[in-house]
Write a protein that holds these residues in place. Structure first.
Motif, PDB file in Angstrom:
ATOM      1  N   GLY A  22      -7.815  24.289 -61.904  1.00  0.00           N
ATOM      2  CA  GLY A  22      -6.549  24.848 -63.036  1.00  0.00           C
ATOM      3  C   GLY A  22      -6.996  26.484 -63.439  1.00  0.00           C
ATOM      4  O   GLY A  22      -5.921  27.074 -63.986  1.00  0.00           O
ATOM      5  N   SER A  23      -7.934  26.975 -62.999  1.00  0.00           N
ATOM      6  CA  SER A  23      -8.203  28.261 -63.207  1.00  0.00           C
ATOM      7  C   SER A  23      -8.233  29.033 -61.927  1.00  0.00           C
ATOM      8  O   SER A  23      -8.931  28.340 -60.824  1.00  0.00           O
ATOM      9  N   ALA A  24      -7.829  30.179 -61.792  1.00  0.00           N
ATOM     10  CA  ALA A  24      -7.733  31.141 -60.464  1.00  0.00           C
ATOM     11  C   ALA A  24      -9.043  31.488 -60.078  1.00  0.00           C
ATOM     12  O   ALA A  24      -9.725  32.062 -60.971  1.00  0.00           O
ATOM     13  N   ASP A  25      -9.605  31.116 -59.047  1.00  0.00           N
ATOM     14  CA  ASP A  25     -10.741  31.573 -58.413  1.00  0.00           C
ATOM     15  C   ASP A  25     -10.339  32.722 -57.155  1.00  0.00           C
ATOM     16  O   ASP A  25      -9.836  32.460 -56.293  1.00  0.00           O
ATOM     17  N   ARG A  26     -10.866  33.785 -57.561  1.00  0.00           N
ATOM     18  CA  ARG A  26     -10.850  34.950 -56.545  1.00  0.00           C
ATOM     19  C   ARG A  26     -11.978  35.636 -56.129  1.00  0.00           C
ATOM     20  O   ARG A  26     -12.619  36.146 -57.173  1.00  0.00           O
ATOM     21  N   PHE A  27     -12.575  36.143 -54.952  1.00  0.00           N
ATOM     22  CA  PHE A  27     -13.591  36.860 -54.480  1.00  0.00           C
ATOM     23  C   PHE A  27     -13.468  37.270 -53.340  1.00  0.00           C
ATOM     24  O   PHE A  27     -12.905  36.576 -52.517  1.00  0.00           O
ATOM     25  N   LYS A  28     -14.344  38.238 -52.784  1.00  0.00           N
ATOM     26  CA  LYS A  28     -14.727  38.878 -51.307  1.00  0.00           C
ATOM     27  C   LYS A  28     -15.839  38.178 -51.262  1.00  0.00           C
ATOM     28  O   LYS A  28     -16.950  38.020 -52.344  1.00  0.00           O
ATOM     29  N   ILE A  29     -16.313  37.924 -49.939  1.00  0.00           N
ATOM     30  CA  ILE A  29     -17.709  37.702 -49.791  1.00  0.00           C
ATOM     31  C   ILE A  29     -18.379  38.828 -49.175  1.00  0.00           C
ATOM     32  O   ILE A  29     -18.283  39.430 -48.222  1.00  0.00           O
ATOM     33  N   ARG A  30     -19.316  39.294 -49.835  1.00  0.00           N
ATOM     34  CA  ARG A  30     -20.092  40.336 -49.717  1.00  0.00           C
ATOM     35  C   ARG A  30     -21.257  40.323 -48.783  1.00  0.00           C
ATOM     36  O   ARG A  30     -21.505  41.504 -47.831  1.00  0.00           O
ATOM     37  N   SER A  85     -14.424  47.381 -49.066  1.00  0.00           N
ATOM     38  CA  SER A  85     -15.416  47.910 -49.664  1.00  0.00           C
ATOM     39  C   SER A  85     -16.560  47.087 -50.044  1.00  0.00           C
ATOM     40  O   SER A  85     -17.746  47.327 -50.314  1.00  0.00           O
ATOM     41  N   SER A  86     -15.863  45.756 -50.664  1.00  0.00           N
ATOM     42  CA  SER A  86     -16.721  44.830 -51.504  1.00  0.00           C
ATOM     43  C   SER A  86     -16.719  43.434 -50.544  1.00  0.00           C
ATOM     44  O   SER A  86     -17.366  42.538 -51.113  1.00  0.00           O
ATOM     45  N   GLY A  87     -16.372  43.585 -49.600  1.00  0.00           N
ATOM     46  CA  GLY A  87     -16.541  42.326 -48.543  1.00  0.00           C
ATOM     47  C   GLY A  87     -15.487  41.730 -47.985  1.00  0.00           C
ATOM     48  O   GLY A  87     -14.463  42.442 -47.698  1.00  0.00           O
ATOM     49  N   LEU A  88     -15.568  40.692 -47.400  1.00  0.00           N
ATOM     50  CA  LEU A  88     -14.556  39.866 -46.457  1.00  0.00           C
ATOM     51  C   LEU A  88     -13.670  39.226 -47.471  1.00  0.00           C
ATOM     52  O   LEU A  88     -13.800  38.597 -48.554  1.00  0.00           O
ATOM     53  N   GLY A  89     -12.196  39.541 -47.047  1.00  0.00           N
ATOM     54  CA  GLY A  89     -10.880  38.801 -48.018  1.00  0.00           C
ATOM     55  C   GLY A  89     -10.143  38.080 -47.164  1.00  0.00           C
ATOM     56  O   GLY A  89     -10.417  38.619 -45.885  1.00  0.00           O
ATOM     57  N   VAL A  90      -9.181  37.321 -47.502  1.00  0.00           N
ATOM     58  CA  VAL A  90      -8.222  36.602 -46.734  1.00  0.00           C
ATOM     59  C   VAL A  90      -6.766  37.089 -47.188  1.00  0.00           C
ATOM     60  O   VAL A  90      -6.448  37.053 -48.632  1.00  0.00           O
ATOM     61  N   SER A 143     -24.323  42.066 -43.970  1.00  0.00           N
ATOM     62  CA  SER A 143     -23.483  42.716 -45.368  1.00  0.00           C
ATOM     63  C   SER A 143     -22.067  42.900 -44.342  1.00  0.00           C
ATOM     64  O   SER A 143     -22.185  43.577 -43.456  1.00  0.00           O
ATOM     65  N   PHE A 144     -21.151  42.550 -45.241  1.00  0.00           N
ATOM     66  CA  PHE A 144     -19.856  42.329 -44.809  1.00  0.00           C
ATOM     67  C   PHE A 144     -19.007  43.721 -45.356  1.00  0.00           C
ATOM     68  O   PHE A 144     -17.798  43.784 -45.237  1.00  0.00           O
ATOM     69  N   VAL A 145     -19.577  44.566 -46.138  1.00  0.00           N
ATOM     70  CA  VAL A 145     -18.933  45.619 -46.730  1.00  0.00           C
ATOM     71  C   VAL A 145     -18.420  46.490 -45.656  1.00  0.00           C
ATOM     72  O   VAL A 145     -19.166  46.779 -44.636  1.00  0.00           O
ATOM     73  N   SER A 146     -17.427  47.455 -45.831  1.00  0.00           N
ATOM     74  CA  SER A 146     -16.930  48.382 -44.932  1.00  0.00           C
ATOM     75  C   SER A 146     -17.479  49.517 -45.041  1.00  0.00           C
ATOM     76  O   SER A 146     -17.160  50.376 -44.067  1.00  0.00           O
ATOM     77  N   SER A 147     -18.148  49.957 -45.889  1.00  0.00           N
ATOM     78  CA  SER A 147     -18.998  51.219 -45.990  1.00  0.00           C
ATOM     79  C   SER A 147     -20.220  51.051 -46.914  1.00  0.00           C
ATOM     80  O   SER A 147     -20.462  49.947 -47.504  1.00  0.00           O
ATOM     81  N   GLY A 148     -21.282  51.815 -46.701  1.00  0.00           N
ATOM     82  CA  GLY A 148     -22.454  51.710 -47.578  1.00  0.00           C
ATOM     83  C   GLY A 148     -23.494  51.047 -46.777  1.00  0.00           C
ATOM     84  O   GLY A 148     -24.140  50.008 -47.681  1.00  0.00           O
ATOM     85  N   GLY A 149     -23.655  50.786 -45.395  1.00  0.00           N
ATOM     86  CA  GLY A 149     -24.600  49.979 -44.971  1.00  0.00           C
ATOM     87  C   GLY A 149     -24.597  48.704 -44.753  1.00  0.00           C
ATOM     88  O   GLY A 149     -24.899  47.876 -44.383  1.00  0.00           O
ATOM     89  N   GLY A 150     -23.021  48.501 -44.177  1.00  0.00           N
ATOM     90  CA  GLY A 150     -22.610  47.162 -43.932  1.00  0.00           C
ATOM     91  C   GLY A 150     -23.196  46.947 -42.379  1.00  0.00           C
ATOM     92  O   GLY A 150     -23.388  47.839 -41.589  1.00  0.00           O
TER      93      GLY A 150
END
Length: 256
Positions: free
Chosen positions: A211-219, A89-94, A37-44
């Motif tokens: 053509g569509s923006a894809d965005r997310f964090k890896i949880r 809080s919801s994972g890894l981002g860049v 789990s890559f979240v910064s809080s809550g059991g990572g």
């Protein structure tokens, strides 16, 4: 050609090469999966970090299993350049080098995600030995497309992607690109990895973008050890005999 749908089969030839076995004489089983789990809080998962700017590295440990993580982007004319891997809080981002001041990007809920807007962001996960990759969970901030591309491979543990053209991933030990297409949304979504085997996986928003923006964090990421189980000789004799019988039947049918 990229793969657009994921099968459940493990890459047998790769495992066999790693284990020094013959594919025709072994079968492969994944057991005892680990979820980081890559979240910064809550059991990572437990994390150790090196560096506080572009090129930083984070090591996550879960139950004794380790994965090393780093961020990259194609900000140098189609070649990889080190980026900053944030843990939120919801994972890894860049944050890449063309997304403004680093502190501003990290604080921004949109730009610090893994995305394919203007630049292509990547997260490299490297394991200490080959694993069977099962799934990951992506979690956007806001409502976005959440399409994912990934490459699984067996690479040099000391490999740096800096300056490597995106087109040269195969030469580094990565397999072909797999795309997983999901519907737009704002909730976390699981992404199957098909049990592919390697000591590394490179994950990005859909590459190239459609053509569509894809965005997310890896949880989260789930993988398991790979066990090579020799098949008894008698079983292979049975299979061989069955194949011979089938061939004879076909020959007889053509003759009549």
């Amino acid at each position: 050609m990229p793969t657009r749908s994921i099968g459940a089969a493990t890459s047998l030839a790769l495992v066999a090469a790693l284990a020094g076995t013959n594919v025709a004489a072994s079968t492969f089983v994944a057991a005892g999966d680990t979820t980081w789990s890559f979240v910064s809080s809550g059991g990572g998962s437990h994390v150790q970090s090196w560096g506080s700017s572009y090129g930083n590295v984070r090591k996550f440990t879960q139950g004794g299993a380790v994965v090393w993580t780093s961020a990259w982007s194609d900000t140098t004319a189609g070649s990889f350049e080190a980026a900053f891997l944030g843990r939120h809080s919801s994972g890894l981002g860049v944050c890449n080098r063309l997304e403004g001041a680093l502190a501003t990007c990290v604080a921004d809920g949109v730009d610090h995600q893994v995305d394919n807007v203007s630049q292509q962001d990547f997260v490299l996960f490297r394991f200490e030995s080959p694993v069977a990759l099962q799934s990951l969970v992506v979690d956007p901030t806001g409502s976005w497309d959440r399409d994912v591309s990934f490459w699984v491979g067996t690479i040099d543990p000391l490999l740096s992607l800096a300056g490597v053209p995106l087109a040269n991933l195969a030469g580094l030990g990565f397999g072909g690109r797999t795309d997983v297409i999901t519907r737009p949304g704002e909730s976390a979504v699981p992404v199957g990895l098909g049990g592919l085997v390697g000591n590394a996986i490179l994950v990005s928003a859909l590459a190239p973008p459609d053509g569509s923006a894809d965005r997310f964090k890896i949880r989260a990421l789930t993988a398991g050890p790979v066990t090579v189980v020799p098949v008894p000789d008698a079983a292979w004799l049975f299979v061989s005999a069955g194949g011979l019988l089938t061939a004879l039947r076909r020959t007889t049918a053509r003759a009549t």
